[in-house]
Design an enzyme around this catalytic site. Structure first.
Site, PDB file in Angstrom:
ATOM      1  N   GLU A 156     -24.579  41.513 -29.028  1.00 37.62           N
ATOM      2  CA  GLU A 156     -24.045  42.616 -29.847  1.00 37.62           C
ATOM      3  C   GLU A 156     -22.532  42.812 -29.737  1.00 37.62           C
ATOM      4  OE1 GLU A 156     -26.436  46.090 -29.031  1.00 37.62           O
ATOM      5  OE2 GLU A 156     -28.297  44.980 -29.197  1.00 37.62           O
ATOM      6  N   ASN A 197     -26.665  36.717 -29.541  1.00 42.67           N
ATOM      7  CA  ASN A 197     -27.748  37.576 -30.014  1.00 42.67           C
ATOM      8  C   ASN A 197     -27.197  38.855 -30.622  1.00 42.67           C
ATOM      9  OD1 ASN A 197     -30.681  38.084 -30.049  1.00 42.67           O
ATOM     10  ND2 ASN A 197     -30.234  39.737 -28.598  1.00 42.67           N
ATOM     11  N   HIS A 233     -34.628  44.191 -35.760  1.00 42.96           N
ATOM     12  CA  HIS A 233     -35.196  45.536 -35.630  1.00 42.96           C
ATOM     13  C   HIS A 233     -35.227  46.126 -37.038  1.00 42.96           C
ATOM     14  CE1 HIS A 233     -35.316  45.561 -31.283  1.00 42.96           C
ATOM     15  NE2 HIS A 233     -34.040  45.220 -31.222  1.00 42.96           N
ATOM     16  N   GLU A 261     -36.088  40.014 -31.184  1.00 38.91           N
ATOM     17  CA  GLU A 261     -36.500  41.377 -30.817  1.00 38.91           C
ATOM     18  C   GLU A 261     -37.258  42.045 -31.963  1.00 38.91           C
ATOM     19  OE1 GLU A 261     -33.259  43.678 -29.208  1.00 38.91           O
ATOM     20  OE2 GLU A 261     -32.339  41.952 -28.237  1.00 38.91           O
ATOM     21  N   ASP A 263     -39.312  44.018 -34.420  1.00 45.59           N
ATOM     22  CA  ASP A 263     -40.223  45.147 -34.559  1.00 45.59           C
ATOM     23  C   ASP A 263     -39.955  45.763 -35.939  1.00 45.59           C
ATOM     24  OD1 ASP A 263     -38.448  46.995 -31.909  1.00 45.59           O
ATOM     25  OD2 ASP A 263     -37.814  46.609 -33.976  1.00 45.59           O
TER      26      ASP A 263
HETATM   27  O1  G3I Z   1     -34.550  52.624 -15.089  1.00 44.78           O
HETATM   28  C1  G3I Z   1     -34.257  53.994 -15.409  1.00 44.78           C
HETATM   29  C2  G3I Z   1     -35.122  54.927 -14.583  1.00 44.78           C
HETATM   30  O2  G3I Z   1     -34.794  54.766 -13.209  1.00 44.78           O
HETATM   31  C3  G3I Z   1     -34.893  56.365 -15.030  1.00 44.78           C
HETATM   32  O3  G3I Z   1     -35.780  57.223 -14.320  1.00 44.78           O
HETATM   33  C4  G3I Z   1     -35.174  56.468 -16.544  1.00 44.78           C
HETATM   34  C5  G3I Z   1     -34.954  57.862 -17.080  1.00 44.78           C
HETATM   35  O4  G3I Z   1     -33.580  58.092 -17.094  1.00 44.78           O
HETATM   36  O5  G3I Z   1     -34.266  55.580 -17.246  1.00 44.78           O
HETATM   37  C6  G3I Z   1     -34.524  54.229 -16.898  1.00 44.78           C
HETATM   38  O6  G3I Z   1     -33.629  53.402 -17.597  1.00 44.78           O
HETATM   39  C7  G3I Z   1     -33.968  53.265 -18.984  1.00 44.78           C
HETATM   40  C8  G3I Z   1     -34.190  51.766 -19.281  1.00 44.78           C
HETATM   41  O7  G3I Z   1     -34.426  51.548 -20.675  1.00 44.78           O
HETATM   42  C9  G3I Z   1     -35.369  51.197 -18.498  1.00 44.78           C
HETATM   43  O8  G3I Z   1     -36.545  51.844 -18.899  1.00 44.78           O
HETATM   44  C10 G3I Z   1     -32.781  53.769 -19.806  1.00 44.78           C
HETATM   45  O9  G3I Z   1     -32.686  55.160 -19.632  1.00 44.78           O
HETATM   46  C11 G3I Z   1     -33.027  53.443 -21.277  1.00 44.78           C
HETATM   47  O10 G3I Z   1     -31.861  53.749 -22.039  1.00 44.78           O
HETATM   48  C12 G3I Z   1     -33.282  51.955 -21.452  1.00 44.78           C
HETATM   49  O11 G3I Z   1     -33.565  51.713 -22.819  1.00 44.78           O
HETATM   50  C13 G3I Z   1     -33.541  50.325 -23.181  1.00 44.78           C
HETATM   51  C14 G3I Z   1     -32.384  50.092 -24.153  1.00 44.78           C
HETATM   52  O12 G3I Z   1     -32.398  48.710 -24.575  1.00 44.78           O
HETATM   53  C15 G3I Z   1     -31.060  50.404 -23.508  1.00 44.78           C
HETATM   54  O13 G3I Z   1     -30.041  50.183 -24.470  1.00 44.78           O
HETATM   55  C16 G3I Z   1     -34.848  49.988 -23.864  1.00 44.78           C
HETATM   56  O14 G3I Z   1     -35.921  50.076 -22.929  1.00 44.78           O
HETATM   57  C17 G3I Z   1     -34.808  48.582 -24.443  1.00 44.78           C
HETATM   58  O15 G3I Z   1     -35.957  48.323 -25.248  1.00 44.78           O
HETATM   59  C18 G3I Z   1     -33.563  48.408 -25.322  1.00 44.78           C
HETATM   60  O16 G3I Z   1     -33.527  47.069 -25.725  1.00 44.78           O
HETATM   61  C19 G3I Z   1     -32.377  46.724 -26.528  1.00 44.78           C
HETATM   62  C20 G3I Z   1     -32.014  45.292 -26.208  1.00 44.78           C
HETATM   63  O17 G3I Z   1     -31.786  45.141 -24.833  1.00 44.78           O
HETATM   64  C21 G3I Z   1     -30.822  44.852 -27.041  1.00 44.78           C
HETATM   65  N1  G3I Z   1     -31.084  45.025 -28.482  1.00 44.78           N
HETATM   66  C22 G3I Z   1     -31.456  46.413 -28.819  1.00 44.78           C
HETATM   67  C23 G3I Z   1     -32.685  46.837 -28.025  1.00 44.78           C
HETATM   68  C24 G3I Z   1     -33.127  48.233 -28.421  1.00 44.78           C
HETATM   69  O18 G3I Z   1     -32.137  49.157 -28.091  1.00 44.78           O
END
Ligand code: G3I
Length: 334
Positions: A156, A197, A233, A261, A263
């Protein structure tokens, strides 16, 4: 156009092409996504959260239906290097070990991204950030060498209008940072396919054309890049009129294309039709090596619009059937 040294992955691509060509009878109507994709030499994968593998329905669906995985979060910079020089591979190793025990491939996501950087990296400037980026790429790619068949080296880096995202990486390191990241990754793992990507590249538009121009430049100068990931997406009914043509133009540059990715927000036949268009497009482009959906089940999707192939109860949706039929109909093509 300067092609990259024949040894870097060429042998693997030739082997997989030969494997596909040796498939003489028409593709059988496979009954799972991974098995059907494999009949055309492709993979069909899912993004995985390691903490869900202890849920039997999650693990059983993943093992039965998919032949590739990618860590949804566990291999990102904040997870793998929480403190400078101190690597933590436990989350990624859990997913790699689980997948390898089941003969599944592993994609790597992602070595360098403006998001999910550890806080200690976000404040770095100039050569301090450069060194941190290169040390991170080297540490992670070294660790997973031989385990990961393709890395999202950079994720990105472009805006919708085709300009570079003004991230800390772009601002501190200048335009050359993407090339530098690919060269560092190549040195760290000469065997993995190295991918750029991004999202919003679901057709011929300003963003995908800027990426196309970068890849064309890289290929002309022998910068080690092997593939481009199209996150995809989407929402049901999105205009995908140039989706396949866009994939094809990148393939014509001499790189693989991967749907990384996928969906599709929505439901029923509209959602199924959009999933079918993407799958048909990949099957029609010989260098489209596989599709990854961004999750196993709607239950744990990052989105709240039920965008995946299995519902909250791990039941196959109409979109699942559309994808499997597309894989089976287009299967057998190499
Ligand atoms: O690990 C922490 C945990 O310790 C904490 O308790 C919890 C609540 O704050 O947060 C957890 O971290 C979260 C992480 O996912 C793991 O679950 C983050 O807050 C959350 O923002 C993060 O979201 C991820 C997101 O990327 C971050 O930008 C999504 O799961 C994930 O599906 C998403 O994936 C991205 C790709 O990497 C890149 N392309 C876009 C795609 C969708 O945004």
């Amino acid at each position: 156009m300067t092609d990259r040294p024949p040894n870097r992955g060429m042998r693997r691509r030739i082997a997989s092409a030969v494997a596909a060509l040796t498939f003489t009878s028409p593709a059988q109507a496979a009954t799972t996504l991974g098995a059907s994709a494999a009949e055309s030499g492709r993979y069909f994968g899912a993004a995985v959260a390691g903490n869900r593998l202890s849920e039997s329905a999650y693990a059983n669906t993943l093992a039965a239906e998919f032949n590739s995985v990618v860590a949804e979060n566990a291999m990102k910079w904040d997870a793998t290097e929480p403190n400078p020089g101190q690597f933590n591979f436990s989350g990624g190793d859990q997913i790699v070990n689980w997948a390898q025990a089941r003969g599944m491939k592993v994609r790597g996501h992602t070595l360098v991204w403006h998001a999910q950087q550890p806080s200690w990296a976000q404040g770095l400037t100039g050569n301090n950030l450069r060194n941190a980026m290169n040390n991170h790429i080297t540490g992670v790619a070294n660790h997973y060498e031989g385990d990961v068949f393709a890395w999202d080296v950079v994720n990105e880096a472009f805006e919708w209008d085709g300009s570079r995202r003004q991230s800390n990486l772009q601002i501190q390191l200048g335009n050359g940072w993407i090339e530098e990241a690919f060269r560092t990754a190549d040195a760290a793992d000469p065997s993995a396919r190295l991918c750029y990507n991004d999202y919003g590249t679901d057709g011929i538009n300003a963003k995908s054309t800027a990426i196309y121009n970068m890849v064309r430049d890289f290929r002309s100068r022998g910068v080690p890049i092997d593939c481009v990931g199209f996150q995809s997406h989407l929402s049901a009914g999105d205009n995908l009129s140039s989706y396949q043509a866009n994939l094809q133009r990148f393939a014509d540059l001499g790189v693989d294309v991967e749907i990384t990715e996928l969906d599709v927000g929505g439901s029923g036949s509209g959602q199924a039709a959009t999933f079918k268009t993407v799958t048909d497009s990949c099957m029609a482009v010989s260098r489209c090596t596989g599709i990854t959906v961004w999750g196993v089940t709607d239950k744990y999707s990052w989105r709240n619009d039920d965008p995946l192939l299995f519902d909250d109860n791990y039941q196959k949706k109409q979109a699942y059937t559309a994808v499997l039929n597309s894989l089976n109909e287009g299967g057998g093509t190499c």
